[in-house]
Design a protein around this motif. Structure first.
Motif, PDB file in Angstrom:
ATOM      1  N   GLN A 242       3.538  -0.090  -3.840  1.00 12.37           N
ATOM      2  CA  GLN A 242       4.477  -1.160  -3.495  1.00 12.37           C
ATOM      3  C   GLN A 242       3.736  -2.425  -3.096  1.00 12.37           C
ATOM      4  OE1 GLN A 242       6.709  -0.547   0.115  1.00 12.37           O
ATOM      5  NE2 GLN A 242       8.507  -1.587  -0.705  1.00 12.37           N
ATOM      6  N   GLN A 243       4.146  -3.554  -3.659  1.00 12.23           N
ATOM      7  CA  GLN A 243       3.551  -4.836  -3.331  1.00 12.23           C
ATOM      8  C   GLN A 243       4.500  -5.637  -2.430  1.00 12.23           C
ATOM      9  OE1 GLN A 243       0.427  -5.673  -4.204  1.00 12.23           O
ATOM     10  NE2 GLN A 243       0.313  -3.622  -5.120  1.00 12.23           N
ATOM     11  N   PRO A 244       3.963  -6.271  -1.391  1.00 14.32           N
ATOM     12  CA  PRO A 244       4.825  -7.079  -0.517  1.00 14.32           C
ATOM     13  C   PRO A 244       5.290  -8.343  -1.225  1.00 14.32           C
ATOM     14  CG  PRO A 244       2.519  -7.390   0.067  1.00 14.32           C
ATOM     15  CD  PRO A 244       2.554  -6.303  -0.972  1.00 14.32           C
ATOM     16  N   PRO A 245       6.337  -8.973  -0.746  1.00 15.90           N
ATOM     17  CA  PRO A 245       6.762 -10.263  -1.320  1.00 15.90           C
ATOM     18  C   PRO A 245       5.635 -11.286  -1.224  1.00 15.90           C
ATOM     19  CG  PRO A 245       8.426  -9.400   0.182  1.00 15.90           C
ATOM     20  CD  PRO A 245       7.219  -8.542   0.351  1.00 15.90           C
ATOM     21  N   THR A 246       5.595 -12.218  -2.142  1.00 16.37           N
ATOM     22  CA  THR A 246       4.549 -13.237  -2.137  1.00 16.37           C
ATOM     23  C   THR A 246       4.773 -14.208  -0.981  1.00 16.37           C
ATOM     24  OG1 THR A 246       5.765 -14.768  -3.562  1.00 16.37           O
ATOM     25  CG2 THR A 246       4.390 -13.086  -4.650  1.00 16.37           C
TER      26      THR A 246
ATOM     27  N   LEU B 145      17.033   6.847 -11.404  1.00 14.95           N
ATOM     28  CA  LEU B 145      17.142   6.503  -9.989  1.00 14.95           C
ATOM     29  C   LEU B 145      16.361   5.249  -9.641  1.00 14.95           C
ATOM     30  CD1 LEU B 145      16.696  10.093  -8.521  1.00 14.95           C
ATOM     31  CD2 LEU B 145      18.838   8.812  -8.726  1.00 14.95           C
ATOM     32  N   GLY B 146      15.665   4.668 -10.622  1.00 14.95           N
ATOM     33  CA  GLY B 146      14.853   3.495 -10.343  1.00 14.95           C
ATOM     34  C   GLY B 146      13.657   3.850  -9.472  1.00 14.95           C
ATOM     35  N   TYR B 147      13.041   2.837  -8.897  1.00 18.75           N
ATOM     36  CA  TYR B 147      11.893   3.057  -8.001  1.00 18.75           C
ATOM     37  C   TYR B 147      12.398   3.312  -6.584  1.00 18.75           C
ATOM     38  CZ  TYR B 147       8.432   1.510 -11.433  1.00 18.75           C
ATOM     39  OH  TYR B 147       7.620   1.410 -12.534  1.00 18.75           O
ATOM     40  N   PHE B 148      11.736   4.221  -5.886  1.00 20.94           N
ATOM     41  CA  PHE B 148      12.059   4.463  -4.484  1.00 20.94           C
ATOM     42  C   PHE B 148      10.798   4.948  -3.763  1.00 20.94           C
ATOM     43  CE2 PHE B 148      13.138   8.285  -6.870  1.00 20.94           C
ATOM     44  CZ  PHE B 148      12.492   9.298  -6.180  1.00 20.94           C
ATOM     45  N   GLY B 149      10.798   4.705  -2.461  1.00 19.27           N
ATOM     46  CA  GLY B 149       9.664   5.106  -1.644  1.00 19.27           C
ATOM     47  C   GLY B 149      10.001   6.303  -0.791  1.00 19.27           C
ATOM     48  N   GLN B 150       9.030   6.714   0.002  1.00 15.57           N
ATOM     49  CA  GLN B 150       9.250   7.851   0.878  1.00 15.57           C
ATOM     50  C   GLN B 150      10.243   7.493   1.974  1.00 15.57           C
ATOM     51  OE1 GLN B 150       5.150   8.721   1.931  1.00 15.57           O
ATOM     52  NE2 GLN B 150       5.113  10.442   0.505  1.00 15.57           N
ATOM     53  N   GLY B 151      11.074   8.454   2.310  1.00 13.26           N
ATOM     54  CA  GLY B 151      12.093   8.233   3.325  1.00 13.26           C
ATOM     55  C   GLY B 151      13.420   7.772   2.776  1.00 13.26           C
TER      56      GLY B 151
ATOM     57  N   GLY C  12       0.784  -1.236   0.000  1.00 12.99           N
ATOM     58  CA  GLY C  12       0.000   0.000   0.000  1.00 12.99           C
ATOM     59  C   GLY C  12       0.808   1.273   0.000  1.00 12.99           C
ATOM     60  N   LYS C  13       2.139   1.173   0.072  1.00  8.10           N
ATOM     61  CA  LYS C  13       2.973   2.360   0.078  1.00  8.10           C
ATOM     62  C   LYS C  13       3.308   2.762  -1.357  1.00  8.10           C
ATOM     63  CE  LYS C  13       5.059   1.388   4.577  1.00  8.10           C
ATOM     64  NZ  LYS C  13       6.322   1.170   5.325  1.00  8.10           N
ATOM     65  N   SER C  14       3.353   4.060  -1.585  1.00  5.53           N
ATOM     66  CA  SER C  14       3.611   4.576  -2.926  1.00  5.53           C
ATOM     67  C   SER C  14       5.103   4.571  -3.236  1.00  5.53           C
ATOM     68  CB  SER C  14       3.068   5.992  -3.059  1.00  5.53           C
ATOM     69  OG  SER C  14       1.658   6.006  -2.926  1.00  5.53           O
ATOM     70  N   GLU C  15       5.421   4.246  -4.481  1.00  7.23           N
ATOM     71  CA  GLU C  15       6.779   4.329  -4.994  1.00  7.23           C
ATOM     72  C   GLU C  15       6.741   5.089  -6.309  1.00  7.23           C
ATOM     73  OE1 GLU C  15       9.288   0.411  -3.682  1.00  7.23           O
ATOM     74  OE2 GLU C  15       7.963   0.199  -5.401  1.00  7.23           O
ATOM     75  N   ILE C  16       7.824   5.769  -6.590  1.00  6.17           N
ATOM     76  CA  ILE C  16       7.921   6.438  -7.885  1.00  6.17           C
ATOM     77  C   ILE C  16       9.225   6.038  -8.561  1.00  6.17           C
ATOM     78  CG2 ILE C  16       6.498   8.410  -7.226  1.00  6.17           C
ATOM     79  CD1 ILE C  16       9.037  10.027  -6.887  1.00  6.17           C
TER      80      ILE C  16
END
Length: 280
Positions: A235-239, A189-195, A140-144
């Motif tokens: 962002q999707q968690p590992p399966t 920069l690839g994908y990254f999340g907040q922080g 549920g976390k956003s990545e760009i």
């Protein structure tokens, strides 16, 4: 020398290193577990060889069972012969053997009990529940996915923004003008999340829409940035399949430690120093 040949050559040593196996004769064998050898009248079942195969180090299990079967059977035969000879010599009646056997029996009893407790606690349902708990806050976390061009001065950054607005390609411009380490990669920069980025950069990047670019230079401790967002995603968690082995191992350790601690709490334990004096 191949592993199969080395196993034949040193079979006794290999098999004596394994956990004890049921080689004694017993009731009539099942149809799917035939006798594969007899040693002075004592039967060795196919299941004995299968168990020996399962207890080999992982790298040796790469050899197909059918190929390694003769060597394993030879090892079991040699072990059975050596054990019979040892009994004739009454080695099993010596104090040293009895002491080692007692220690081994206690270790085996303890490990078997703990294993049973772990299997009771660490069920498939329990592992899945732990996975759901662990991953509940991971998704549920956003990545760009962003690119940037890093420049030394604000005027240089403004000039680059003007060039890009005039149709210049962002990635090619980054390769030519960015002073950052991602420059040769087109500023990717690839994908990254907040922080994960410095606050000023993160605020500007996450404010952009997909395909958007900053219309003014962004100042950070590294210099002046021109930022473009290539993509946005959740962002999707590992399966479960990816995390299941790690979670199961962790839960097994926890269950074993908890069970052992419970045994300690219910026992009266007194410790002594190396010289036999009571420990504090």
């Amino acid at each position: 020398m191949t592993f199969v040949n080395s196993l034949r050559a040193g079979g006794i040593a290999v098999m004596l290193g394994l956990a004890p196996m049921s080689l004694a004769s017993g009731p009539a064998q099942a149809a799917d577990d035939p006798v594969v050898a007899t040693v002075n009248g004592t039967k060795i079942m196919r299941s004995d060889v299968t168990q020996a195969y399962g207890q080999l180090p992982d790298q040796y299990k790469q050899v197909p069972f059918e190929q390694i079967f003769p060597a394993l059977l030879d090892s079991l035969i040699d072990t059975k012969l050596a054990a019979g000879a040892a009994r004739k010599a009454k080695i099993d009646e010596t104090p040293a053997f009895q002491a080692e056997l007692q220690g081994f029996t206690e270790r085996l009893l303890g490990s078997t009990l703990i294993q049973r407790e772990v299997e009771t606690k660490v069920t498939d349902a329990a592992v899945k529940a732990r996975y759901d708990e662990v991953t509940k806050e991971m998704g549920g976390k956003s990545e760009i996915h962003a690119r940037h061009i890093l420049l030394k001065t604000e005027d240089e950054a403004k000039a680059v923004i003007k060039d890009l607005a005039g149709g210049a390609d962002f990635a090619e411009t980054a390769k030519k003008k960015s002073t950052g380490p991602s420059g040769p990669n087109g500023g990717d920069l690839g994908y990254f999340g907040q922080g994960q980025m410095v606050p000023e950069f993160e605020k500007a990047a996450f404010a952009l829409d997909k395909g958007g670019m900053t219309d003014a230079p962004v100042k950070t401790q590294f210099g002046w940035h021109v930022i473009k967002v290539e993509d946005k995603r959740t962002q999707q968690p590992p399966t479960f399949a990816e995390m299941e082995p790690q979670i199961r191992q962790s839960m097994m350790r926890e269950a074993g430690a908890a069970f052992t601690q419970g045994l300690r709490e219910d026992a009266k334990i007194q410790r002594f120093n190396l010289d036999g004096t009571p420990a504090n």
